[in-house]
Design a protein around this motif. Sequence first.
Motif: not given
Length: 250
Positions: A50-65
Amino acid sequence: MFLEATWPLAPFVGGFCTVRHTLGVSQTPFDKFNVAYHVGDNADHVAQNRRTLDSFLPRSPIWLNQVHGGRVVDINESNISECANNQLDADGLFTRLTNTPLAIMTADCLPILLSNEDGSEVAALHGGWRPLHKNIIKQALRFFESSPEHVSAWFGPAIGPKAFEVGLDVVEAFCNDDPNYKGAFVRHPDNEDKWLANIFTLARMQLLALGVKNIYSDDLCTVEDKTRFFSYRRDKQTGRMVSVIWRKYP
């Protein structure tokens, strides 16, 4: 590296679906880029992915259950802090906020990304058959100020029509609502008790009925492509891809 959303909105909207082997540290059977904590993978590996994913995004995404329902959450200034820290029970996200990625995890269900023409309104939906039957697309479109003819949809990879076996209960659930849905189902050639469903067709039919005509998809099958995609139907214990969308500009 990722599957970029193939639509004309790329200048205004960020959108992609991850693939399993390009990046990541998860081990078999979650190899490599699994982003889901709930599937039995090593939590440290998921966190690193998930940290790797964050590096491609402007910020950490909103996740859902994700609960296979029809609820869609509007992410706005008043609730973003709560939603970023507490995963809500829902299967869809909508926002007008800039640089706020919305995340949907899948491993056979259909990820659906929605955006209006200038990217000022975006949504991400978990398009399994249950959320589709519960009209999750209709629920999402209610948040849009833009009319449906000015909204576009992109489908990520999902279980294909040659692999999606369902029972008569699923066929009846849709066809009792609208007999036209029969066109999304065919009899299984080898099992008289089963049908083959086309989840891409089901989603297209709903979008068109709601007035969304700009629909983009390569209809990629998660079951057939083991190299790129996780598939619960194929492997049972497996990881999850994530599809994300965000508004780039004010």
